[in-house]
Design a protein around this motif. Structure first.
Motif, PDB file in Angstrom:
ATOM      1  N   VAL A 580      -7.228   4.719  -6.441  1.00 50.09           N
ATOM      2  CA  VAL A 580      -6.826   6.110  -6.426  1.00 50.09           C
ATOM      3  C   VAL A 580      -8.041   7.028  -6.376  1.00 50.09           C
ATOM      4  O   VAL A 580      -8.109   7.979  -5.614  1.00 50.09           O
ATOM      5  CB  VAL A 580      -6.000   6.437  -7.684  1.00 50.09           C
ATOM      6  CG1 VAL A 580      -5.753   7.923  -7.776  1.00 50.09           C
ATOM      7  CG2 VAL A 580      -4.677   5.687  -7.624  1.00 50.09           C
ATOM      8  N   ALA A 581      -9.005   6.690  -7.184  1.00 44.21           N
ATOM      9  CA  ALA A 581     -10.149   7.586  -7.262  1.00 44.21           C
ATOM     10  C   ALA A 581     -11.186   7.264  -6.194  1.00 44.21           C
ATOM     11  O   ALA A 581     -11.986   8.098  -5.827  1.00 44.21           O
ATOM     12  CB  ALA A 581     -10.786   7.492  -8.632  1.00 44.21           C
ATOM     13  N   ALA A 582     -11.177   6.047  -5.713  1.00 45.56           N
ATOM     14  CA  ALA A 582     -12.342   5.630  -4.939  1.00 45.56           C
ATOM     15  C   ALA A 582     -12.102   5.367  -3.454  1.00 45.56           C
ATOM     16  O   ALA A 582     -13.040   5.388  -2.685  1.00 45.56           O
ATOM     17  CB  ALA A 582     -12.920   4.359  -5.565  1.00 45.56           C
ATOM     18  N   ASP A 583     -10.865   5.111  -3.043  1.00 47.43           N
ATOM     19  CA  ASP A 583     -10.750   4.662  -1.662  1.00 47.43           C
ATOM     20  C   ASP A 583     -10.894   5.796  -0.656  1.00 47.43           C
ATOM     21  O   ASP A 583     -10.858   6.965  -0.978  1.00 47.43           O
ATOM     22  CB  ASP A 583      -9.453   3.873  -1.439  1.00 47.43           C
ATOM     23  CG  ASP A 583      -8.238   4.759  -1.478  1.00 47.43           C
ATOM     24  OD1 ASP A 583      -7.150   4.245  -1.201  1.00 47.43           O
ATOM     25  OD2 ASP A 583      -8.378   5.964  -1.792  1.00 47.43           O
ATOM     26  N   GLY A 584     -11.066   5.407   0.567  1.00 45.76           N
ATOM     27  CA  GLY A 584     -11.352   6.401   1.604  1.00 45.76           C
ATOM     28  C   GLY A 584     -10.092   7.059   2.121  1.00 45.76           C
ATOM     29  O   GLY A 584      -8.983   6.598   1.923  1.00 45.76           O
ATOM     30  N   GLY A 585     -10.294   8.129   2.813  1.00 42.27           N
ATOM     31  CA  GLY A 585      -9.156   8.860   3.360  1.00 42.27           C
ATOM     32  C   GLY A 585      -8.723   8.271   4.687  1.00 42.27           C
ATOM     33  O   GLY A 585      -9.356   7.370   5.222  1.00 42.27           O
ATOM     34  N   ARG A 586      -7.648   8.807   5.223  1.00 40.43           N
ATOM     35  CA  ARG A 586      -7.083   8.257   6.429  1.00 40.43           C
ATOM     36  C   ARG A 586      -7.918   8.595   7.657  1.00 40.43           C
ATOM     37  O   ARG A 586      -8.145   7.779   8.520  1.00 40.43           O
ATOM     38  CB  ARG A 586      -5.668   8.795   6.614  1.00 40.43           C
ATOM     39  CG  ARG A 586      -4.868   8.124   7.693  1.00 40.43           C
ATOM     40  CD  ARG A 586      -3.538   8.800   7.819  1.00 40.43           C
ATOM     41  NE  ARG A 586      -3.716  10.217   8.114  1.00 40.43           N
ATOM     42  CZ  ARG A 586      -3.925  10.689   9.340  1.00 40.43           C
ATOM     43  NH1 ARG A 586      -3.944   9.867  10.363  1.00 40.43           N
ATOM     44  NH2 ARG A 586      -4.082  11.959   9.543  1.00 40.43           N
ATOM     45  N   ASP A 588     -10.800  11.255   7.595  1.00 41.14           N
ATOM     46  CA  ASP A 588     -12.126  11.863   7.490  1.00 41.14           C
ATOM     47  C   ASP A 588     -12.973  11.260   6.381  1.00 41.14           C
ATOM     48  O   ASP A 588     -13.927  11.862   5.926  1.00 41.14           O
ATOM     49  CB  ASP A 588     -11.997  13.373   7.282  1.00 41.14           C
ATOM     50  CG  ASP A 588     -11.247  13.692   5.999  1.00 41.14           C
ATOM     51  OD1 ASP A 588     -11.110  14.872   5.680  1.00 41.14           O
ATOM     52  OD2 ASP A 588     -10.805  12.733   5.329  1.00 41.14           O
ATOM     53  N   GLY A 589     -12.603  10.099   5.967  1.00 38.26           N
ATOM     54  CA  GLY A 589     -13.429   9.415   4.976  1.00 38.26           C
ATOM     55  C   GLY A 589     -13.301   9.968   3.568  1.00 38.26           C
ATOM     56  O   GLY A 589     -14.104   9.644   2.715  1.00 38.26           O
ATOM     57  N   ASN A 590     -12.296  10.761   3.313  1.00 38.04           N
ATOM     58  CA  ASN A 590     -12.202  11.347   1.963  1.00 38.04           C
ATOM     59  C   ASN A 590     -11.512  10.398   1.005  1.00 38.04           C
ATOM     60  O   ASN A 590     -10.622   9.663   1.335  1.00 38.04           O
ATOM     61  CB  ASN A 590     -11.500  12.699   1.984  1.00 38.04           C
ATOM     62  CG  ASN A 590     -10.066  12.622   2.457  1.00 38.04           C
ATOM     63  OD1 ASN A 590      -9.576  11.577   2.879  1.00 38.04           O
ATOM     64  ND2 ASN A 590      -9.393  13.746   2.407  1.00 38.04           N
TER      65      ASN A 590
ATOM     66  N   ASP B 231     -11.650  19.530   2.212  1.00 37.42           N
ATOM     67  CA  ASP B 231     -11.875  18.569   3.296  1.00 37.42           C
ATOM     68  C   ASP B 231     -12.105  17.145   2.791  1.00 37.42           C
ATOM     69  O   ASP B 231     -11.796  16.184   3.488  1.00 37.42           O
ATOM     70  CB  ASP B 231     -13.098  19.004   4.122  1.00 37.42           C
ATOM     71  CG  ASP B 231     -12.858  20.339   4.815  1.00 37.42           C
ATOM     72  OD1 ASP B 231     -11.687  20.613   5.154  1.00 37.42           O
ATOM     73  OD2 ASP B 231     -13.820  21.108   4.989  1.00 37.42           O
ATOM     74  N   HIS B 232     -12.685  17.005   1.606  1.00 34.19           N
ATOM     75  CA  HIS B 232     -13.043  15.660   1.112  1.00 34.19           C
ATOM     76  C   HIS B 232     -12.554  15.408  -0.309  1.00 34.19           C
ATOM     77  O   HIS B 232     -13.325  15.041  -1.190  1.00 34.19           O
ATOM     78  CB  HIS B 232     -14.569  15.489   1.148  1.00 34.19           C
ATOM     79  CG  HIS B 232     -15.168  15.840   2.470  1.00 34.19           C
ATOM     80  ND1 HIS B 232     -14.985  15.059   3.597  1.00 34.19           N
ATOM     81  CD2 HIS B 232     -15.905  16.894   2.862  1.00 34.19           C
ATOM     82  CE1 HIS B 232     -15.619  15.617   4.630  1.00 34.19           C
ATOM     83  NE2 HIS B 232     -16.183  16.742   4.207  1.00 34.19           N
ATOM     84  N   PRO B 233     -11.268  15.595  -0.560  1.00 35.52           N
ATOM     85  CA  PRO B 233     -10.781  15.458  -1.933  1.00 35.52           C
ATOM     86  C   PRO B 233     -10.989  14.055  -2.502  1.00 35.52           C
ATOM     87  O   PRO B 233     -11.273  13.917  -3.700  1.00 35.52           O
ATOM     88  CB  PRO B 233      -9.290  15.805  -1.821  1.00 35.52           C
ATOM     89  CG  PRO B 233      -8.941  15.651  -0.377  1.00 35.52           C
ATOM     90  CD  PRO B 233     -10.185  15.958   0.376  1.00 35.52           C
ATOM     91  N   GLY B 234     -10.881  13.038  -1.653  1.00 33.35           N
ATOM     92  CA  GLY B 234     -11.052  11.672  -2.146  1.00 33.35           C
ATOM     93  C   GLY B 234     -12.459  11.450  -2.663  1.00 33.35           C
ATOM     94  O   GLY B 234     -12.664  10.846  -3.728  1.00 33.35           O
ATOM     95  N   ALA B 235     -13.432  11.948  -1.941  1.00 35.70           N
ATOM     96  CA  ALA B 235     -14.822  11.780  -2.352  1.00 35.70           C
ATOM     97  C   ALA B 235     -15.112  12.541  -3.640  1.00 35.70           C
ATOM     98  O   ALA B 235     -15.848  12.080  -4.515  1.00 35.70           O
ATOM     99  CB  ALA B 235     -15.755  12.260  -1.229  1.00 35.70           C
ATOM    100  N   ARG B 237     -12.927  13.277  -6.043  1.00 33.53           N
ATOM    101  CA  ARG B 237     -12.295  12.547  -7.157  1.00 33.53           C
ATOM    102  C   ARG B 237     -13.079  11.296  -7.494  1.00 33.53           C
ATOM    103  O   ARG B 237     -13.281  10.958  -8.659  1.00 33.53           O
ATOM    104  CB  ARG B 237     -10.866  12.150  -6.802  1.00 33.53           C
ATOM    105  CG  ARG B 237      -9.848  13.242  -6.903  1.00 33.53           C
ATOM    106  CD  ARG B 237      -8.431  12.670  -6.949  1.00 33.53           C
ATOM    107  NE  ARG B 237      -8.207  11.584  -5.993  1.00 33.53           N
ATOM    108  CZ  ARG B 237      -7.997  11.752  -4.692  1.00 33.53           C
ATOM    109  NH1 ARG B 237      -7.992  12.970  -4.179  1.00 33.53           N
ATOM    110  NH2 ARG B 237      -7.799  10.713  -3.901  1.00 33.53           N
ATOM    111  N   THR B 266      -3.053  17.594   7.814  1.00 32.36           N
ATOM    112  CA  THR B 266      -2.803  16.200   8.186  1.00 32.36           C
ATOM    113  C   THR B 266      -1.743  16.107   9.281  1.00 32.36           C
ATOM    114  O   THR B 266      -1.882  15.364  10.249  1.00 32.36           O
ATOM    115  CB  THR B 266      -2.327  15.399   6.955  1.00 32.36           C
ATOM    116  OG1 THR B 266      -3.329  15.508   5.947  1.00 32.36           O
ATOM    117  CG2 THR B 266      -2.085  13.945   7.291  1.00 32.36           C
TER     118      THR B 266
END
Lengths: 590, 424
Positions: A580-586, A588-590, B231-235, B237, B266
């Motif tokens: 949840v906290a660490a994986d990449g986005g679909r 844009d790499g988020n 733009d980078h919410p995953g990063a 978090r 999206t």
């Protein structure tokens, strides 16, 4: 010198608060009792006009003269509650020239500054006036905030030792040997500041004298002592527009009539009103046609009102009174004068006087007359000072500009805070933490909300009337939950009359206050539910029900079986894991 | 000559995007026209299917199970359970939302402190599930009045959540204005921009984690208002989570809602990838057609009326909030095609006196046939080539049911799919 008598004043509107302040300033020991909030009754349901007297210059010159006199006093002692907008009596072609002339000469006879302005001049002052008006008379009408004014009166009374109890209903008068010797009171949340969820109690307050200043409710208090007070409550509707279509008070220059005034008020305009007798001051019909008629009729003066956005409507009841032998059929014929009913003289019942009738603009003068009367009963000879001593917030109002500089308050929000607070700006706005805006429509900051909570306890409706938070376009849709959060965790100490430390306002107290304000804000909007305000209502509903699920708040309902719901993917019975906290986005790499 | 497409979708919210996406994926030549920013900026970004029945029963664990019992005029009844499932499969395919692994609803904490049932949730909210029993530390910002963490935590406990919730209020590191916008925080965290802490410059992510760290007392997850990057919410978090050694989640917020806006982005990207065209910024104001058939619609562009035509049209302009349904003192209407909107004659029948009562206005919208074609007052089809989707549909109260996103996706998918079939 003998100890000062204890006077109970019933009714926390402008009259009751004015009397309480006056008596307290004369050194008497006074308790003010109000069944709801301050301004709960008629005072909180008026259009906020500070009369120049022009309105009564033809029909009732005594009232007109009093109005202009008090108009000047209030500009002086209540400067932070008053906006001197000026007013126009506008004549349309179908209104008679004769009445126009009588209005003009009437103003002169009553000492009301009045000038004729041409159509062109009038439309220069107010560009949205109808193109086909004839001309107008300009007078010193103004706008006044009845909430701020009454709160300031009550605060001043407290500073002079008075006790002020809101949400405290008088349930009976204590009568012994044809004399009123006290009242029985039912406190809805204990004595002192109101706290939601706190158990109330009853109290007998012994008094040397009782003043019944309950306006349209005066008959009910009279009944408790077996005296007959024939108040004739008359309802009137007012509609709030979302912006100021006009910046001066616009009156229709014709004899009595419905829907003939527009009062600019803060960020809004208030349209008024109608005049229709009702039986019960609390239970009367509020009807669609009244709102429609007002918009239609006032559009004759300001055509753009036809398409403008209204945000709510409300009704008030006038406490009209006329001596038993007059017998008017039409409430608009009943005098706006006030009457002091000494029940000793009138009914052989000692110890109580009622005040009925009257007008908001002359509330202070009424307070003075009643206070004179009460002091007479005790042979007290003290001068009234209420016309000379500024109300809290109105001292040194000229230093406003300095406050603006000191707090860096150049933004519209800061300017409005300082204008609302007047000379109290210093003590309220000097805060250590961040001071974000809680109500965006009306530009009310955290510091003002916190100040109002310290004055009124957990009652967010009382916070509203002190600050205007939740009174703008969104009618609380964006700020009621924020106001509840401001309440949560605040120290409630100092609120209880018995001196016990009251802890802080917990989640349950905040939730009750939140529910109550949300419902109160909804109530008046129903008369404005079309066009943009209906769209706003749907948005508010969605924000509270969809986004927050406040309509099915589990804190108020049955327990939820949490284990029956999704506990996350790939990790039965527990957390969702590091992905949840660490994986990449679909994408844009988020 | 008009600009031509096979399927023309009017409206750029969840329903319009789902329609356009479904039509494009079915191989149709699609153009989507949207006016202003959609109401997704007001929405939490959660995707609710059905949380409560029309009679108020709930929270429901299985939304699909309750659909067949909804009233006949409910849009879910029109598209059917299978239609809803197909639509959600498309949604799952083009987003990284969670919740699709099960038919069971999730319960998510709200920024007001309640919990609400929802079917899909963004990854950023996943660690916040209310049925997860790990203790929670909620962190609010002193200047952010929409999320008072101690109050939200206390409210969650009052709601009976199966974990301990504690709230603390911090000041966001650096010298931000008291009324900084949500997007200001998000930008700073997206770029890991430097902020001044005790006289030295530190990346915003580390500075925020440093500020939170002393408040942690064994909690395994930390929730913040939804400001953690645009733009980078995953990063963002991940950085906070690594630093603190916990799972970090966002609590969905009201407007302006970053999760709502991220979802919008999206879906526009997905539409782009599927080969759909879109055009934003100008309203559709009128149409031409006769005999119940639309020939073209007109976009108002700097004062001029530009014709745009399609073979098939999908109307997804929203409900009362999105202004797809409008009203005045006389009545309720649909402004572009003047489709019939049933409503009580007396506007005092449009609402209930209780703030959360049974409001008729919440169900204002278009009645349709089984193909989602709007119907006249006499139950005739208004136009043979017009379908409606989303909040413009009548017969359901999305706020009470928590069904708004699901209806938009399901009816959007159905309308887009059928429209594409018609042109092939």
């Amino acid at each position: 010198m003998a100890p000062s008598p204890h006077v109970v004043v019933i009714g926390g509107g402008s009259t009751g608060a004015g009397i309480t302040r006056d008596l307290a300033m004369r050194g008497l020991d006074v308790t003010l009792l109000e069944q709801g909030n301050l301004t709960h009754g008629t005072t909180g349901r008026m259009h906020g006009l500070l009369h120049s007297g022009g309105r009564y210059a033809v029909s009732d010159q005594a009232s007109a003269t009093e109005c202009i006199e008090e108009n000047r006093v209030l500009r002086d002692i209540a400067s932070h509650c008053v906006e001197m907008t000026g007013g126009l009596f506008v004549k349309r072609p179908e209104d008679t020239e004769e009445y126009f002339e009588r209005k003009l000469s009437g103003c002169e006879e009553c000492g009301i500054p009045a000038d004729v302005v041409s159509r062109e001049e009038a439309r220069e002052i107010e560009p949205h006036l109808a193109k086909d008006i004839d001309k107008a008379i300009s007078v010193p009408d103004g706008a006044i905030d009845p909430f701020r004014l009454v709160v300031a009166n009550a605060a001043s009374a407290q500073e002079h030792g008075a006790r002020v109890e809101t949400h405290s209903t008088v349930t009976d008068l204590v009568v012994e040997d044809d004399e009123v010797v006290g009242v029985e009171v039912d406190h809805s949340a204990g004595p002192g500041k109101r706290v939601h969820g706190t158990e109330g109690g009853t109290e007998e307050i012994r008094a040397d004298y009782v003043v019944n200043a309950t306006g349209a409710w005066a008959g009910r208090i009279g009944d408790m002592a077996g005296v007959d007070i024939e108040v004739r409550p008359s309802k009137g509707v007012m509609t709030i527009m979302n912006s100021r279509q006009v910046d001066t008070v616009i009156n229709r220059c014709r004899p009595k009539g419905d829907a003939d005034i527009i009062v600019p008020h803060e960020t809004t305009c208030i349209l008024g009103t109608t005049d229709e007798e009702v039986d019960d001051p609390e239970d009367y019909p509020e009807e669609q046609w009244e709102v429609d008629m007002m918009i239609e009729t006032l559009s004759e003066l300001v055509p753009m009102l036809q398409e403008a956005r209204t945000i709510r409507s409300f009704w008030g009841v006038r406490p009209l009174y006329e001596p038993p032998d007059v017998g008017s059929d039409d409430p608009t014929d009943i005098t706006r004068d006030f009457f002091l009913l000494d029940h000793e003289e009138r009914d052989g019942l000692d110890g109580m006087t009622s005040i009925v009738g009257g007008k908001f603009t002359t509330y202070r003068m009424m307070g003075e007359r009643i206070s004179d009367h009460v002091c007479d009963q005790f042979g007290i000879d003290t001068d009234c000072r209420t016309a000379d001593v500024p109300l809290p917030g109105s001292d040194d109002f000229t230093v406003l500009r300095d406050y603006m500089d000191e707090f860096g308050l150049r933004s519209p929000i800061g300017r409005r805070s300082v204008e609302r607070l007047g000379s109290r700006a210093d003590e309220v706005l000097k805060t250590d933490g961040p001071n974000p805006t809680v109500c965006e429509c009306e530009g009310v900051t955290r510091a003002e909300i916190q100040d109002a909570i310290s004055q009124s306890g957990s009652d967010l409706n009382a916070v509203r009337i002190r600050t205007r938070a939740s009174m703008g376009n969104c009618q609380g849709g964006f700020c009621v939950h924020r106001m509840a959060s401001e309440l949560h965790g605040v120290s409630a100490s100092g609120g209880s009359a018995d001196g016990a430390a009251a802890g802080e306002y917990d989640e349950n107290v905040a939730r009750r206050a939140w529910d109550e304000l949300l419902q109160e804000r909804w109530k008046g909007q129903r008369h404005a539910l079309w066009g943009q305000q209906l769209s706003q209502a749907m948005l508010n509903y969605a924000l509270h029900a969809t986004t927050q699920n406040r309509d099915n708040d589990p804190a108020d309902g049955d327990p939820i079986d949490f284990a029956a719901f999704d506990t996350g993917s790939g990790r039965p019975g527990g957390a969702t894991g590091a992905d949840v906290a660490a994986d990449g986005g679909r994408t844009d790499g988020n | 000559m008009a600009i031509e497409s096979e399927v023309l979708v009017i409206g750029g919210g969840l329903a319009g995007l789902s329609s356009a996406l479904a039509a494009a994926r079915a191989g149709a030549d699609v153009r989507l026209l949207s006016y202003k920013q959609s109401t997704l900026q007001n929405a939490s970004g959660l995707v609710d299917l059905l949380g409560y029945t029309h009679e108020g029963d709930g929270p429901l664990t299985d939304p699909y199970d309750a659909i067949p019992d909804l009233p006949e005029e409910h849009p879910y009844r029109t598209v059917g359970v299978d239609g809803v499932r197909e639509a959600m499969a498309m949604f799952d395919d083009v987003t990284d939302y969670r919740g699709g692994h099960t038919d069971t609803n999730a319960l998510l904490p709200t920024h007001g402190g309640t919990v609400k049932p929802t079917a899909r949730y963004p990854k950023g909210a996943a660690a916040g599930l209310a049925s997860d029993d790990r203790d929670v530390l909620l962190v609010g910002l002193g200047s952010m009045v929409d999320f008072d963490a101690p109050h939200v935590a206390a409210h969650l406990e009052a709601a009976g959540v199966p974990f301990d919730a504690r709230g603390v209020t911090i000041e966001f590191p650096g010298d931000l204005r008291a009324d900084a916008k949500v997007t200001r925080y998000a930008k700073l965290l997206d770029t890991n921009g430097e902020v001044a802490v005790d006289g030295r410059m530190v990346g915003a992510r580390d500075a925020l984690a440093d500020t939170i760290e002393p408040h942690l007392d064994g909690e395994e997850r930390v929730g913040l208002p939804a400001i953690l990057g645009d733009d980078h919410p995953g990063a963002v978090r991940a950085a906070l989570g690594d630093h603190l050694g916990v799972d970090v989640f966002e609590v969905p917020m009201g407007p302006p809602s970053l999760p709502g806006l991220r979802l919008e982005d999206t879906l526009f990207e997905a539409l782009d990838e599927a080969g759909g065209n879109f055009e934003t910024g100008n309203p559709v104001v009128d149409y031409a057609g006769e005999d119940g058939h639309i020939e073209e619609v007109y976009i108002e562009k700097t004062g001029a009326k530009i014709p745009v035509s399609g073979d098939q049209y999908v109307l997804a302009t929203g409900g009362l909030v999105g202004k797809g349904v409008e009203s005045d003192r006389e009545g309720v209407y649909e402004p572009i095609f003047d489709c019939h909107v049933p409503h009580a004659e007396d506007r005092y029948d449009w609402f209930d006196l209780e703030v959360f009562g049974d409001h008729q206005f919440a169900r204002f919208g278009l009645p349709t046939d089984e193909q989602l074609r709007p119907l006249t007052a006499d139950d005739d089809v208004e136009f043979d080539n017009l379908r409606a989707a989303g909040s413009i549909l009548g017969g359901y109260d999305f706020a009470a049911e928590k069904s708004g996103s699901g209806v938009s996706i399901a009816t959007g998918h159905a309308a887009g799919t059928t429209a594409a079939q018609e042109v092939q």
